[in-house]
Each structure stands twice: as structure tokens, then as C-alpha cells.
Design a protein around this motif. Sequence first.
Motif, PDB file in Angstrom:
ATOM      1  N   HIS A 150      -7.258  -2.375   9.439  1.00 46.38           N
ATOM      2  CA  HIS A 150      -7.830  -1.902   7.795  1.00 46.38           C
ATOM      3  C   HIS A 150      -6.909  -1.112   7.337  1.00 46.38           C
ATOM      4  CE1 HIS A 150     -12.073  -1.478  10.097  1.00 46.38           C
ATOM      5  NE2 HIS A 150     -11.262  -1.785  10.392  1.00 46.38           N
ATOM      6  N   GLU A 151      -5.543  -1.103   7.660  1.00 46.42           N
ATOM      7  CA  GLU A 151      -4.585  -0.323   7.063  1.00 46.42           C
ATOM      8  C   GLU A 151      -3.622  -1.316   5.879  1.00 46.42           C
ATOM      9  OE1 GLU A 151      -4.345   2.540   5.965  1.00 46.42           O
ATOM     10  OE2 GLU A 151      -6.015   4.009   7.359  1.00 46.42           O
ATOM     11  N   TYR A 152      -2.726  -0.763   5.483  1.00 47.81           N
ATOM     12  CA  TYR A 152      -1.795  -1.237   4.112  1.00 47.81           C
ATOM     13  C   TYR A 152      -0.596  -1.798   4.605  1.00 47.81           C
ATOM     14  CZ  TYR A 152      -4.664   1.709   1.474  1.00 47.81           C
ATOM     15  OH  TYR A 152      -5.692   3.228   0.727  1.00 47.81           O
ATOM     16  N   ALA A 183      -9.841  -3.833   4.998  1.00 47.58           N
ATOM     17  CA  ALA A 183     -10.725  -2.753   3.856  1.00 47.58           C
ATOM     18  C   ALA A 183     -10.222  -2.149   3.025  1.00 47.58           C
ATOM     19  CB  ALA A 183     -11.575  -1.886   4.806  1.00 47.58           C
ATOM     20  N   HIS A 184      -9.401  -1.466   3.103  1.00 45.40           N
ATOM     21  CA  HIS A 184      -8.066  -0.250   2.763  1.00 45.40           C
ATOM     22  C   HIS A 184      -7.694  -1.170   1.621  1.00 45.40           C
ATOM     23  CE1 HIS A 184      -8.141   3.117   5.335  1.00 45.40           C
ATOM     24  NE2 HIS A 184      -8.773   3.336   4.656  1.00 45.40           N
ATOM     25  N   PRO A 190      -3.784  -1.859  -6.170  1.00 50.35           N
ATOM     26  CA  PRO A 190      -2.208  -2.074  -5.440  1.00 50.35           C
ATOM     27  C   PRO A 190      -1.329  -1.044  -5.301  1.00 50.35           C
ATOM     28  CG  PRO A 190      -3.056  -3.777  -7.659  1.00 50.35           C
ATOM     29  CD  PRO A 190      -3.809  -2.869  -7.402  1.00 50.35           C
ATOM     30  N   GLY A 191      -1.641  -0.272  -6.447  1.00 46.94           N
ATOM     31  CA  GLY A 191      -0.158   0.892  -6.427  1.00 46.94           C
ATOM     32  C   GLY A 191       0.028   0.948  -5.126  1.00 46.94           C
ATOM     33  N   ALA A 192      -1.581   1.521  -4.262  1.00 50.49           N
ATOM     34  CA  ALA A 192      -1.873   2.271  -2.741  1.00 50.49           C
ATOM     35  C   ALA A 192      -0.211   1.270  -1.848  1.00 50.49           C
ATOM     36  CB  ALA A 192      -2.642   2.329  -1.981  1.00 50.49           C
ATOM     37  N   THR A 193      -0.610   0.131  -1.954  1.00 47.86           N
ATOM     38  CA  THR A 193      -0.164  -0.703  -0.502  1.00 47.86           C
ATOM     39  C   THR A 193       1.355  -1.066  -1.654  1.00 47.86           C
ATOM     40  OG1 THR A 193      -2.244  -1.828  -0.711  1.00 47.86           O
ATOM     41  CG2 THR A 193       0.144  -2.752   0.424  1.00 47.86           C
ATOM     42  N   LEU A 194       1.666  -0.884  -2.873  1.00 45.87           N
ATOM     43  CA  LEU A 194       2.423  -0.914  -3.146  1.00 45.87           C
ATOM     44  C   LEU A 194       3.828   0.083  -2.486  1.00 45.87           C
ATOM     45  CD1 LEU A 194       2.315  -2.768  -7.137  1.00 45.87           C
ATOM     46  CD2 LEU A 194       3.732  -3.430  -4.849  1.00 45.87           C
ATOM     47  N   THR A 195       2.914   1.529  -2.246  1.00 43.40           N
ATOM     48  CA  THR A 195       3.800   2.474  -1.748  1.00 43.40           C
ATOM     49  C   THR A 195       4.405   2.178  -1.066  1.00 43.40           C
ATOM     50  OG1 THR A 195       2.435   4.301  -2.977  1.00 43.40           O
ATOM     51  CG2 THR A 195       3.588   4.390  -1.628  1.00 43.40           C
ATOM     52  N   PHE A 196       3.723   1.138   0.662  1.00 44.41           N
ATOM     53  CA  PHE A 196       3.997   1.026   1.221  1.00 44.41           C
ATOM     54  C   PHE A 196       5.249  -0.078   1.522  1.00 44.41           C
ATOM     55  CE2 PHE A 196       0.446   3.694   2.229  1.00 44.41           C
ATOM     56  CZ  PHE A 196       0.977   4.597   2.525  1.00 44.41           C
ATOM     57  N   VAL A 197       4.947  -1.416   0.406  1.00 43.43           N
ATOM     58  CA  VAL A 197       5.862  -2.084  -0.071  1.00 43.43           C
ATOM     59  C   VAL A 197       7.627  -1.880   0.109  1.00 43.43           C
ATOM     60  CG1 VAL A 197       6.545  -4.355  -1.261  1.00 43.43           C
ATOM     61  CG2 VAL A 197       4.337  -3.962   0.168  1.00 43.43           C
ATOM     62  N   LEU A 301      -3.509   4.229  -7.632  1.00 46.00           N
ATOM     63  CA  LEU A 301      -3.706   4.499  -6.366  1.00 46.00           C
ATOM     64  C   LEU A 301      -5.801   4.395  -5.523  1.00 46.00           C
ATOM     65  CD1 LEU A 301      -1.259   6.928  -6.314  1.00 46.00           C
ATOM     66  CD2 LEU A 301      -1.020   5.471  -5.180  1.00 46.00           C
ATOM     67  N   SER A 302      -6.590   5.270  -6.223  1.00 43.08           N
ATOM     68  CA  SER A 302      -7.437   4.930  -5.993  1.00 43.08           C
ATOM     69  C   SER A 302      -8.424   5.113  -7.076  1.00 43.08           C
ATOM     70  CB  SER A 302      -7.782   6.239  -4.845  1.00 43.08           C
ATOM     71  OG  SER A 302      -9.279   6.080  -4.941  1.00 43.08           O
ATOM     72  N   TYR A 303      -9.928   4.032  -6.391  1.00 45.51           N
ATOM     73  CA  TYR A 303     -10.201   3.703  -8.479  1.00 45.51           C
ATOM     74  C   TYR A 303     -11.213   5.225  -8.680  1.00 45.51           C
ATOM     75  CZ  TYR A 303      -9.166  -0.832  -7.515  1.00 45.51           C
ATOM     76  OH  TYR A 303      -8.894  -2.580  -7.373  1.00 45.51           O
ATOM     77  N   GLY A 304     -11.776   6.175  -7.598  1.00 45.75           N
ATOM     78  CA  GLY A 304     -12.421   6.845  -7.804  1.00 45.75           C
ATOM     79  C   GLY A 304     -11.615   7.738  -8.495  1.00 45.75           C
ATOM     80  N   LEU A 305     -10.276   8.145  -8.876  1.00 45.15           N
ATOM     81  CA  LEU A 305      -9.631   9.274  -9.125  1.00 45.15           C
ATOM     82  C   LEU A 305      -9.363   9.164 -10.277  1.00 45.15           C
ATOM     83  CD1 LEU A 305      -6.668   9.701  -5.945  1.00 45.15           C
ATOM     84  CD2 LEU A 305      -9.273  10.592  -6.443  1.00 45.15           C
TER      85      LEU A 305
END
Length: 484
Positions: A150-152, A183-184, A190-197, A301-305
Motif C-alpha cells: 500500500h505504501e509509497y 492505496a497511499h 504526489p508531494g508525498a511520494t515525491l519526498t521518497f523519490v 502531502l495530504s488533501y485533508g490538511l
Amino acid sequence: MKTEDTTEDTESTEPDAPDAHTGAPGTGGSLPPPPEDASAHRHDLTAAALAVLLVAAAILIGRYVQNRTGTLQVQWPPLLASWDPHLGPGTPAALTLAVLVVAYGPPLAARLPWRGLLAAAWTGSTGWVFSMALIDGWYRGVERRLTTKHEYLRVIDRFDDIPATLRDFTNHIVIGEPGNWPAHVAGHPPGATLTFVWLDRIGLGGGAWAAVWCVVVGSSAVLAALITVRVLAGERLARRAAPFLVLAPAAVWAGVSADGYFAAVAAWSVALLALAATRRVRFPAAAAVGGGLLFGWTCYLSYGLGLMAAVLLAVLLLTRTARPVVPFLLGGLVVPVAFTLAGFNWWTAYHLLVERYYQGAGGVRPYAYWVWANLACAVLAAGLAAVAGVRRSTSYAFGAVRELRTGTMTPAQRLAVLVVAALVALLAADLSGMSKAETERIWQPFLLWLLPAAALLPARTARYWLVASVVPALLINHLLWTGW
């Protein structure tokens, strides 16, 4: 409405001396307060007892519903967890750290130099989160956490051409599309995944480095919260909040989760705005721009924030100034403009995420249960001390409304406004229906700002409240497996 006194006979409830330039509270002395109202203690205990009953109801009703229909989509309601009693290499460290902070944390927080307190708080929080993660072992609790299906990290190789991937990102959100995201990845901008990229690009690839990043950066949220409370409500309350921030029960889920990292980014956005608004930094305009830049990044990073805007607005209300608004907004535009020019449309992606959410567990989980069971998860992640502190905050907030126009709020009222703003953001997320379950992890950016409310509790009871919050967290981490 009469508000409650919350301090010891040796401490003041009057406003500290105002800052000469901003009117923000300082750390000076004042007249001795009246004796602590005994009824306030009873109300604190009542609030904690009701919170325990809420958790018990969520467990019992949740087990009944899940066993009968399976619609909750969690194995150990209300938490996304399964029964798995275990010990691990982090057990001795977690127990030792908990005992040390409970025994020595409050007096040390009161006496350490401010910079020393910040260093100790960051170190303590990092150690607490890591030790809780290591209860599950290095591989299962740390290295593997961000590499599951499920993870980045499962999609790093699909970002070889970042601009092309961003342009194509929304085509893989909905289930059924070719190569739909895990899922995640699908559930976040995409900012969340780009961090780990980017971590991978600089040679820090793999689950271990990703975990270290999330824990170390995520733990810095404690510093942001302490700095914010200090400049808005005075140093005394910030010091009293420090042990509760260090031993946050949310560490069970912060180690290891990207949501802890999200919480830190959002928290530093608030801290920089507070520093800019109170002009406690040499270049307040630059701090405002930095705060806006981080808030823009938070929204990617997250839509809800985006709901963290409630806490940012509280900062502006407390400081009674609009000076940092323009530079903050200019900074806040940078990330959205960059992503939009790169071909990623935030609004389109969000609407597709809603569709994806209801294709999966979100479409099965009953709103009628989760709309209140989510709050039980929040109780477990924030702790009973935060519950009692939030009760006091709501009491103070009524009086703060009257004082807001004159700028004569006490430090306790100022802190209460900040806490209530975070509570409003949390409740908005709850009512939206887009946070059915897993809120013990997802709501960490909001829960962080409930923890300083424990500073409103009497200092002589601090150790008892720390124990009341820490013991359930340790039990959860040792009795349940909370991983995805």
C-alpha cells in the motif's frame, strides 16, 4: 461564563507582561492566583472517564458490528489493528524513557534553558517514537513499514521521469484504471511520494532511510508546537506542555508513518506564521513566506490538511495582525503553481480520490459508526491528559471570545484558542466522511495541537496525567499489531 483557574498557588493565571512590539505574552511574573477550584479537578476526571467509556463503546459495538457484518473493515475496532501480544527490542527503551520523562520531565522542562529544552524535547520525542516502533522489531517495525503493497516506496521506479509522471498521475487514481496507484499513493497528492523519490535520488533509498526520515523529521513537530505555544501563550505554558508532547501516545502510529512527517511540515508552517506575526524573528516577512511555502507543501502531502487553515487563522486572531498575510499567501502559491505548471491538477485528483475512496473500504464502512468511533481513536492517539486539557480549553475559549477584541486574553485563554482551532479542524475532517477509520494515524497533524492543552492542568497532577496517557499507548503497542 466563569472560567476555571488551572495553575498552582505558586504560578500565575494573569497575563504575562506584553511584548513591547506585538502585545504577545512574554514570560514575566504577575500577581498570585486564587486557589485552584476543586470542581475543575472533578470535571477533568469526568471528561477522562467519559473518554474511556467512548473507547469502550467503540470497542464493544465495533466488535459486534464487525463480527456480524464485516463492514467496519478493521480487525480490532476501532483501531486498524489485530491482536498480537509481543515484546521487542524497543520494549526496554520505551519503558525506560517513559519512566524517566514521567519522573523527571516536568521539573526539567521548568528549569532547562530554553534552547536546551528544545534539544531535549526533540531528542526525547525521536527516542520515544523509535523505541515504540522497535517494539515490533527492526524489520517489521521500521525497515519494512513503508515498503508494503500500500505504501509509497512501491512506486519509486515509476517516477524516473517526474514531469511525465505528474502529468499522468490522475489517470491512475481510480480502481480499474491500468496501473492504478497503491492505496497511499492514490490517497495523497504526489508531494508525498515525491519526498521518497527525492530521498532515493540522493542515495537514501529503501525502507530504513524512509523510516528514519519520517521519525526524525516528524519528531521535530514537537519543537514547532513548543515554539508556537511560547510566542502565543507564554513560556510557562510551553514548558509545562513539553513532557506531554514528548510522550505523545500517537508515537504508536508515528513510528513509522509518513503522517508523522506530514504533521511536522504542517506544524512548522504554523510556527513560522506565529513567529512572523509576533515579530519574534529578525526577518518576519521571510518567516511568513516560509510558513506559506510549507503550508502549500502540506496541501500537496495530504488533501485533508487544508483544514490546518483553522489553526493558522487562530494564530492571526491571537496576534491581532494581518501583516504576515500577504507574504504568507505569496509563499503559499509557490507549490500549487509549480505542480499545476508541471501538469498535476489538485482539484481533479481530489475528486478522483473521492471516487476511489468509495470504491474501496470508504464505500463499505458505515458513517453512523465511524463518525463517533473516530473520536475514540483520537482519544487513544492523543491521550487522556489531552482530553482533560481540551475540556479546560473549551471552558477558557468562551471567555477568550469576549477578550479577543481588546487583546487582554490570559495565556491560558490564548492557548485555549489554539487548541480549539485544532479541534474544529479535526471535527470538520470527521464530519466530512472522508476519514472513516485509521484516524489514529491520519489525524496526527491535528492531534499534535491538542497535546499542549495538558499544560492547562495543575502542575502537581502532571505526572498522573502523563501516566494515564502513556500506559494505554504502551499496552496498545505491545498487545496489537498496528501496521498496514
